[in-house]
Design a protein around this motif. Sequence first.
Motif, mmCIF file in Angstrom:
data_model
loop_
_atom_site.group_PDB
_atom_site.id
_atom_site.type_symbol
_atom_site.label_atom_id
_atom_site.label_comp_id
_atom_site.label_asym_id
_atom_site.label_seq_id
_atom_site.Cartn_x
_atom_site.Cartn_y
_atom_site.Cartn_z
ATOM 1 N N ALA A 260 0.813 -1.219 0.000
ATOM 2 C CA ALA A 260 0.000 0.000 0.000
ATOM 3 C C ALA A 260 0.848 1.271 0.000
ATOM 4 C CB ALA A 260 -0.943 0.009 1.205
ATOM 5 N N ASN B 238 1.612 3.142 2.370
ATOM 6 C CA ASN B 238 1.385 3.957 3.566
ATOM 7 C C ASN B 238 0.584 3.132 4.568
ATOM 8 O OD1 ASN B 238 -1.471 4.287 3.103
ATOM 9 N ND2 ASN B 238 -0.965 5.791 1.551
ATOM 10 N N GLY B 239 0.331 3.708 5.721
ATOM 11 C CA GLY B 239 -0.380 2.969 6.759
ATOM 12 C C GLY B 239 0.534 2.134 7.625
ATOM 13 N N PHE C 122 -8.598 -0.496 10.828
ATOM 14 C CA PHE C 122 -8.477 -0.334 9.382
ATOM 15 C C PHE C 122 -9.806 -0.260 8.633
ATOM 16 C CE2 PHE C 122 -4.479 -2.735 10.406
ATOM 17 C CZ PHE C 122 -3.653 -1.630 10.328
ATOM 18 N N SER D 167 -11.151 -3.250 4.677
ATOM 19 C CA SER D 167 -9.760 -3.699 4.655
ATOM 20 C C SER D 167 -9.627 -5.214 4.531
ATOM 21 C CB SER D 167 -9.043 -3.245 5.929
ATOM 22 O OG SER D 167 -9.577 -3.936 7.057
ATOM 23 N N TYR E 94 -7.958 4.459 10.897
ATOM 24 C CA TYR E 94 -7.039 4.850 9.841
ATOM 25 C C TYR E 94 -7.794 4.809 8.519
ATOM 26 C CZ TYR E 94 -2.962 5.274 6.889
ATOM 27 O OH TYR E 94 -2.052 5.721 5.966
ATOM 28 N N HIS E 95 -7.692 5.862 7.745
ATOM 29 C CA HIS E 95 -8.410 5.940 6.479
ATOM 30 C C HIS E 95 -7.449 5.722 5.314
ATOM 31 C CE1 HIS E 95 -12.130 7.250 8.337
ATOM 32 N NE2 HIS E 95 -11.379 7.962 9.156
ATOM 33 N N TRP E 96 -7.877 4.878 4.387
ATOM 34 C CA TRP E 96 -7.093 4.502 3.227
ATOM 35 C C TRP E 96 -7.660 5.176 1.982
ATOM 36 C CZ3 TRP E 96 -3.008 1.240 4.102
ATOM 37 C CH2 TRP E 96 -3.020 0.526 5.290
ATOM 38 N N SER E 97 -6.814 5.395 0.996
ATOM 39 C CA SER E 97 -7.321 5.780 -0.317
ATOM 40 C C SER E 97 -7.987 4.534 -0.907
ATOM 41 C CB SER E 97 -6.175 6.241 -1.227
ATOM 42 O OG SER E 97 -5.362 5.128 -1.581
ATOM 43 N N ASP F 30 -5.284 2.101 -2.142
ATOM 44 C CA ASP F 30 -4.582 1.431 -1.040
ATOM 45 C C ASP F 30 -5.491 0.435 -0.341
ATOM 46 O OD1 ASP F 30 -2.291 2.826 -1.588
ATOM 47 O OD2 ASP F 30 -2.579 4.311 0.004
ATOM 48 N N LEU F 31 -6.765 0.795 -0.203
ATOM 49 C CA LEU F 31 -7.716 -0.109 0.442
ATOM 50 C C LEU F 31 -7.873 -1.398 -0.370
ATOM 51 C CD1 LEU F 31 -9.549 -0.349 2.912
ATOM 52 C CD2 LEU F 31 -11.394 0.619 1.540
ATOM 53 N N PHE G 166 -4.824 -3.440 0.296
ATOM 54 C CA PHE G 166 -4.880 -3.947 1.673
ATOM 55 C C PHE G 166 -5.896 -5.076 1.790
ATOM 56 C CE2 PHE G 166 -5.503 -2.890 6.364
ATOM 57 C CZ PHE G 166 -4.301 -3.474 6.726
#
Length: 176
Positions: free
Chosen positions: A37, A39-40, A87, A91, A139-142, A145-146, A149
Amino acid sequence: MNGERAVIDPLTQASVTIAWIILLNKPFYPLYVWYLAGNGVIASLATLIAAPFYLAIPLIAHRSSLAARVALPVIGTLDTLFETKLFGQGSGTELFFAACIMLAALSFRDQERWWQRGVAVVVFGVFMISRSSAGSPLYHWSDQDLAAFFNLNTFAAASLTTFIALRYAGSRDRGT
């Protein structure tokens, strides 16, 4: 027992092996997140909070095989709930509840069926709580990225569930 360590039966040894596999993989999870991802990683370090609880299972097993076999799916369930809150439902962390149900199905002897049923109900109850009231993730993902993940967690949950099935194969026949 006079301070001696009890011999661990095959069924409990299977649970101990799974606890070690989870524990040994915990430190690599943030690296997988970073690689897939980007990030995170800092947020994923919070997943290491559960490591001492998995480490306790082999220690508990020498005192009480039943307690160790109950502890593994319960700790896994609480760990999964925490990671889902951290997550978010998107996620894929909730897929680890399947591994916890598998542990509930395989970790007990015939005469321990009420423990088995109780643990299965606890896992399912926590899953229902997770589904109905998880709220916003910490935690917020784009979206991109999600998706990465989710794929990571899908693969990891399927791998763990498969390893559980392979490790427990025949253990109930040899346990007493």
